[in-house]
Design an enzyme around this catalytic site. Structure first.
Site, short mmCIF file in Angstrom:
data_model
loop_
_atom_site.label_atom_id
_atom_site.label_comp_id
_atom_site.label_asym_id
_atom_site.label_seq_id
_atom_site.Cartn_x
_atom_site.Cartn_y
_atom_site.Cartn_z
CB CYS A 99 -6.94 -0.67 -20.26
SG CYS A 99 -7.46 -2.36 -19.91
CG ASP A 105 -4.54 -10.60 -15.09
OD1 ASP A 105 -3.66 -10.93 -14.25
OD2 ASP A 105 -5.66 -10.23 -14.77
CD GLU A 119 -8.28 -9.57 -18.05
OE1 GLU A 119 -7.47 -8.95 -17.35
OE2 GLU A 119 -9.51 -9.53 -17.85
CG HIS A 166 -1.97 -1.04 1.18
ND1 HIS A 166 -2.99 -1.01 0.25
CD2 HIS A 166 -2.19 -2.14 1.91
CE1 HIS A 166 -3.78 -2.05 0.43
NE2 HIS A 166 -3.32 -2.76 1.44
#
Length: 547
Positions: free
Chosen positions: A500, A453, A429, A188
């Site tokens: 993307c 992916d 993907e 994070h």
């Protein structure tokens, strides 16, 4: 001059004094107590203060780094309220008749070890979160304010590691950069650093025992290098590069409003990826032509219950209205693998990346899928919404989606509820989707290639496993050939194809993507103008001739 190397979290050059941040040593003693009830009252009071601190951090992060990144502090509040965690503390206090500080420290260590021993990378990283909330409780019990790096002048913060709460408490005006000895690129803290646009390094090969506090330092975020006590030549070189970077940023602002067209007339759409409506301001600020990826799963991740149709409808409607006729591509629920919601009650899987996730959940939990589709079709009346389905591998899945969509539209019609006719596309993907793209293209309105992916599945490399970083190669010829094939098959069927994934923002490949005929690049908002610059300076035919 000493030179150290680390992993880059965010690029840029920072020059300034070094401030070494050391966490306060928690000297917890085991003390025998007589009144367990009184001790638990102390704990409940400390917990309440910690909750208030976390709410304050959430509010601060919400303003500075967006709703999705602020969500970690909601997670911390939930962990602090977790029955198992609290029961363990109370049990230690009452059964061993010891002080609550000892019970909190012991529980924190036990839970952190438990998470660290798990196979799942995401769960392993929760060990740091448990330590973070336990340290917060101990600070409150000790009467200390929340831990935070304290600098009276802008400085390079150097630490062993930084918890998410410590990172967000950094005053950006006082922090030039941060450098840590530990930490992971998927933590994070790393995500927050990228969003805050602070040059940062992790896994840096230095010892905090060395006397570097107060010395002059340089962080080269792009190359992952940290200089301490730089010589005159290095300092002059870095100052020059820093000035050049600033000039580039200012020049990029002049590109706002310009069309994304190459020197020989090839056009490309430059869109932005976002996680929630709080990011819309950065989309508009960076002049993106639309939203190429709205990650709707964050609507689910940020709640403790299934979001209702009305809750989702209001969000999608607001995005569509704000973008004022520009295309907004909303990806349907992509949960599972590293994105978990407790209320979905997903069973543990040995290999979650290959398991029950994304469209597989939607097609086997039709009530969840239908609720989202109803909200999307209703919201499409208010703007140019497009719907995108993730993790497609076969024509069979497309047909099942079409059946559900047809049923949802019939239901809305029968109920007299207005809805639009949004474009519907799929993410490419998986290698299966790429190889079948000629057939799939006949059934949808567009393709968007998810390179993260696609790389993971094509190279058989877990992208969350940091031990495999050196083998994870998104530039692999197999990946580039698949992208080229998908674009070619899309064009044969008369539809457009975009990217993307992270690779879309890889500026070393922008010209290659233009040469392939990629129609759209959807990237983080801050990458839109730098890529536009490359597009405006490129002659695609000359590039192809020079290959």
């Amino acid at each position: 001059m000493n030179t150290y190397y680390g992993k880059s979290v965010f690029g840029g050059i920072a020059i300034g004094r070094i401030s070494v941040y050391k966490k306060g040593e928690q000297q917890v003693k085991r003390v025998k107590i007589m009144d367990a009830d009184a001790e638990m009252k102390r704990y409940q009071a400390a917990k309440m203060v910690a909750m208030e601190q976390l709410q304050g951090l959430y509010d601060k992060a919400l303003k500075e780094v967006g709703e999705a990144n602020a969500a970690i502090f909601e997670v911390h509040q939930m962990m602090l309220d977790d029955d198992d965690y609290n029961d363990s503390i109370e049990n230690i206090v009452r059964s061993q008749e010891v002080n609550v500080e000892y019970a909190v420290a012991t529980t924190g260590d036990n839970f952190a070890q438990m998470f660290a021993a798990m196979d799942d990378d995401y769960m392993r990283e929760r060990a740091a979160d448990v330590k973070d909330i336990s340290e917060r409780l101990l600070n409150v019990l000790d009467g200390k304010a929340g831990a935070a790096a304290d600098t009276s002048e802008p400085a390079i913060i150097v630490a062993d590691d930084l918890a998410p709460s410590e990172t967000v408490q950094l005053d950006k005006d006082m922090v030039l950069s941060f450098v840590t000895v530990h930490g992971s690129l998927n933590s994070h803290t790393a995500i927050l650093a990228r969003t805050m646009a602070i040059p940062a390094l992790i896994g840096t090969s230095l010892s905090l025992d060395e006397d570097i506090d107060g010395k002059l330092g340089i962080v080269d975020g792009g190359k992952g290098v940290f200089y301490v006590d730089p010589d005159e030549e290095t300092l002059a070189d870095m100052k020059k590069r820093q000035m050049e970077e600033q000039e580039k940023k200012e020049l990029l602002q002049t590109l706002k409003g310009k069309e994304n067209v190459t020197l020989d007339g090839q056009k490309v759409m430059l869109y932005a990826n976002i996680g929630n409506i709080k990011d819309l301001a950065t989309v508009l600020k960076n002049d993106a032509g639309g939203i190429g990826l709205f990650r709707s799963e964050f609507i689910y991740l940020e709640k403790d219950h299934y979001p209702t149709e009305e809750e989702q409808f209001q969000i999608y409607k607001q995005v569509a209205e704000t973008m004022a006729g520009k295309r907004v591509i909303i990806r349907t629920l992509d949960i599972g693998a590293d994105k978990q919601c407790d209320y979905f009650e997903l069973e543990h899987e040995e290999n979650p990346a290959l398991g029950y996730r994304a469209i597989r959940i939607c097609l086997t939990r039709p009530e969840v899928f239908r609720t989202q589709l109803r909200a999307l079709f209703r919201a499409s009346v208010f703007g140019k919404i497009a719907i995108m389905y993730p993790m497609i591998t076969s024509m069979k899945e497309i047909k099942r989606i079409q059946e559900v969509v047809s049923s949802v539209k019939e239901e809305l019609t029968e109920q007299g509820i207005a809805f639009g006719e949004p474009e519907q596309g799929i993410m490419i993907e998986t290698p299966a989707a790429a190889l079948m793209s000629d057939e799939l293209a006949k059934e949808v309105d567009f393709f968007s290639i998810g390179t993260n992916d696609l790389t993971q599945y094509t190279l058989a490399i877990d992208r969350q496993n940091t031990k495999l970083d050196e083998f994870y190669d998104p530039h692999h010829p197999a990946i580039l050939r698949m992208i080229s094939m998908v674009v070619e098959n899309a064009h044969k069927a008369g539809i457009w194809a975009g990217i993307c994934g992270e690779l879309g923002a890889d500026m070393s490949l922008t010209r290659e993507f233009l040469a392939m005929g990629v129609d759209e690049l959807s990237v983080s908002p801050g990458s839109v103008l730098p890529i536009r610059k490359i597009v405006l300076e490129t002659n695609v035919e000359e590039y192809k001739a020079g290959k």
